[in-house]
Motif scaffolding. Structure first.
Motif, PDB file in Angstrom:
ATOM      1  N   GLY A  35       0.812  -1.210   0.000  1.00  0.00           N
ATOM      2  CA  GLY A  35       0.000   0.000   0.000  1.00  0.00           C
ATOM      3  C   GLY A  35       0.840   1.252   0.000  1.00  0.00           C
ATOM      4  N   TRP A  36       0.151   2.352  -0.262  1.00  0.00           N
ATOM      5  CA  TRP A  36       0.780   3.671  -0.249  1.00  0.00           C
ATOM      6  C   TRP A  36       0.118   4.528   0.833  1.00  0.00           C
ATOM      7  CZ3 TRP A  36       5.057   4.930  -2.915  1.00  0.00           C
ATOM      8  CH2 TRP A  36       5.424   4.122  -3.997  1.00  0.00           C
ATOM      9  N   TYR A  37       0.944   5.185   1.609  1.00  0.00           N
ATOM     10  CA  TYR A  37       0.493   6.125   2.612  1.00  0.00           C
ATOM     11  C   TYR A  37       1.171   7.465   2.314  1.00  0.00           C
ATOM     12  CZ  TYR A  37      -1.163   2.135   5.370  1.00  0.00           C
ATOM     13  OH  TYR A  37      -1.835   1.021   5.807  1.00  0.00           O
ATOM     14  N   ARG A  38       0.618   8.511   2.886  1.00  0.00           N
ATOM     15  CA  ARG A  38       1.263   9.811   2.732  1.00  0.00           C
ATOM     16  C   ARG A  38       1.154  10.599   4.023  1.00  0.00           C
ATOM     17  NH1 ARG A  38      -2.920  12.669  -1.612  1.00  0.00           N
ATOM     18  NH2 ARG A  38      -4.676  12.967  -0.158  1.00  0.00           N
ATOM     19  N   GLN A  39       2.117  11.493   4.180  1.00  0.00           N
ATOM     20  CA  GLN A  39       2.130  12.351   5.371  1.00  0.00           C
ATOM     21  C   GLN A  39       2.531  13.744   4.952  1.00  0.00           C
ATOM     22  OE1 GLN A  39       4.523  10.932   8.631  1.00  0.00           O
ATOM     23  NE2 GLN A  39       3.342  12.147  10.099  1.00  0.00           N
ATOM     24  N   ALA A  40       1.611  14.674   5.149  1.00  0.00           N
ATOM     25  CA  ALA A  40       1.876  16.080   4.877  1.00  0.00           C
ATOM     26  C   ALA A  40       2.384  16.743   6.159  1.00  0.00           C
ATOM     27  CB  ALA A  40       0.606  16.768   4.393  1.00  0.00           C
ATOM     28  N   PRO A  41       3.090  17.855   6.048  1.00  0.00           N
ATOM     29  CA  PRO A  41       3.610  18.527   7.244  1.00  0.00           C
ATOM     30  C   PRO A  41       2.505  18.856   8.230  1.00  0.00           C
ATOM     31  CG  PRO A  41       4.611  19.437   5.277  1.00  0.00           C
ATOM     32  CD  PRO A  41       3.529  18.508   4.808  1.00  0.00           C
ATOM     33  N   GLY A  42       2.723  18.472   9.475  1.00  0.00           N
ATOM     34  CA  GLY A  42       1.758  18.776  10.520  1.00  0.00           C
ATOM     35  C   GLY A  42       0.542  17.875  10.538  1.00  0.00           C
ATOM     36  N   LYS A  43       0.530  16.855   9.680  1.00  0.00           N
ATOM     37  CA  LYS A  43      -0.621  15.960   9.626  1.00  0.00           C
ATOM     38  C   LYS A  43      -0.194  14.525   9.901  1.00  0.00           C
ATOM     39  CE  LYS A  43      -3.445  18.698   6.452  1.00  0.00           C
ATOM     40  NZ  LYS A  43      -4.279  18.658   5.224  1.00  0.00           N
ATOM     41  N   GLN A  44      -1.175  13.706  10.231  1.00  0.00           N
ATOM     42  CA  GLN A  44      -0.896  12.298  10.466  1.00  0.00           C
ATOM     43  C   GLN A  44      -0.743  11.551   9.139  1.00  0.00           C
ATOM     44  OE1 GLN A  44      -4.081  10.849  13.024  1.00  0.00           O
ATOM     45  NE2 GLN A  44      -2.838  11.226  14.845  1.00  0.00           N
ATOM     46  N   ARG A  45      -0.025  10.466   9.217  1.00  0.00           N
ATOM     47  CA  ARG A  45       0.110   9.614   8.045  1.00  0.00           C
ATOM     48  C   ARG A  45      -1.250   8.987   7.737  1.00  0.00           C
ATOM     49  NH1 ARG A  45       5.231   5.619   7.643  1.00  0.00           N
ATOM     50  NH2 ARG A  45       6.157   7.637   8.218  1.00  0.00           N
ATOM     51  N   GLU A  46      -1.609   8.977   6.450  1.00  0.00           N
ATOM     52  CA  GLU A  46      -2.908   8.445   6.049  1.00  0.00           C
ATOM     53  C   GLU A  46      -2.756   7.467   4.896  1.00  0.00           C
ATOM     54  OE1 GLU A  46      -5.463  11.532   4.572  1.00  0.00           O
ATOM     55  OE2 GLU A  46      -4.083  12.140   2.987  1.00  0.00           O
ATOM     56  N   LEU A  47      -3.673   6.530   4.841  1.00  0.00           N
ATOM     57  CA  LEU A  47      -3.689   5.572   3.752  1.00  0.00           C
ATOM     58  C   LEU A  47      -4.164   6.255   2.474  1.00  0.00           C
ATOM     59  CD1 LEU A  47      -3.567   2.608   2.673  1.00  0.00           C
ATOM     60  CD2 LEU A  47      -5.980   2.440   3.314  1.00  0.00           C
ATOM     61  N   VAL A  48      -3.440   6.024   1.391  1.00  0.00           N
ATOM     62  CA  VAL A  48      -3.833   6.531   0.086  1.00  0.00           C
ATOM     63  C   VAL A  48      -4.470   5.416  -0.730  1.00  0.00           C
ATOM     64  CG1 VAL A  48      -3.042   7.562  -2.075  1.00  0.00           C
ATOM     65  CG2 VAL A  48      -1.987   8.243   0.100  1.00  0.00           C
ATOM     66  N   ALA A  49      -3.789   4.294  -0.826  1.00  0.00           N
ATOM     67  CA  ALA A  49      -4.285   3.181  -1.631  1.00  0.00           C
ATOM     68  C   ALA A  49      -3.591   1.905  -1.183  1.00  0.00           C
ATOM     69  CB  ALA A  49      -4.022   3.418  -3.119  1.00  0.00           C
TER      70      ALA A  49
END
Length: 122
Positions: free
Chosen positions: A35-49
């Motif tokens: 899977g792919w996750y992403r984390q933007a500055p100041g945000k929690q890591r989230e599932l993308v796909a």
């Protein structure tokens, strides 16, 4: 030793496209899913796909219709095709591989890549 390595990030203008790749290598029994996750500055890591070994996919609502996840089982590789990119897609994208190391192992281990930066300019 299992390694998970991402590639394909970069800088793109809004509306553009990028394709991320992630390959798992080393000695293991099988990959249950990736899977792919992403984390933007100041945000929690989230599932993308995410995609299972059987090919079932799960996409975040925010990327449905724009992103596609696919895999090449022979290469232990998963891809994330990202189209119609938006500035809010800017983040570090991490690949995750759920791997069963041995045939007799009862549990799997989740391995993470080092991340690849995706920046979408407006």
């Amino acid at each position: 030793q299992v390694q998970v390595v991402e590639s394909g990030g970069g800088l793109v203008q809004a509306g553009g496209s990028l394709r991320l790749s992630c390959a798992a290598s080393g000695s293991f029994f099988r990959i249950n899913g990736m899977g792919w996750y992403r984390q933007a500055p100041g945000k929690q890591r989230e599932l993308v796909a995410a995609i299972t070994s059987g090919g079932s996919t799960n996409m975040a609502d925010s990327v449905k219709g724009r992103f596609t996840i696919s895999r090449d089982s022979a290469k232990n590789t998963v891809y994330l095709q990202m189209n119609s990119l938006k500035p809010e897609d800017t983040a570090v994208y991490y690949c995750n591989a759920d791997i069963r190391n041995g045939a007799r192992d009862l549990f799997s281990v989740r391995y993470w890549g080092q991340g690849t930066q995706v920046t979408v300019s407006s």
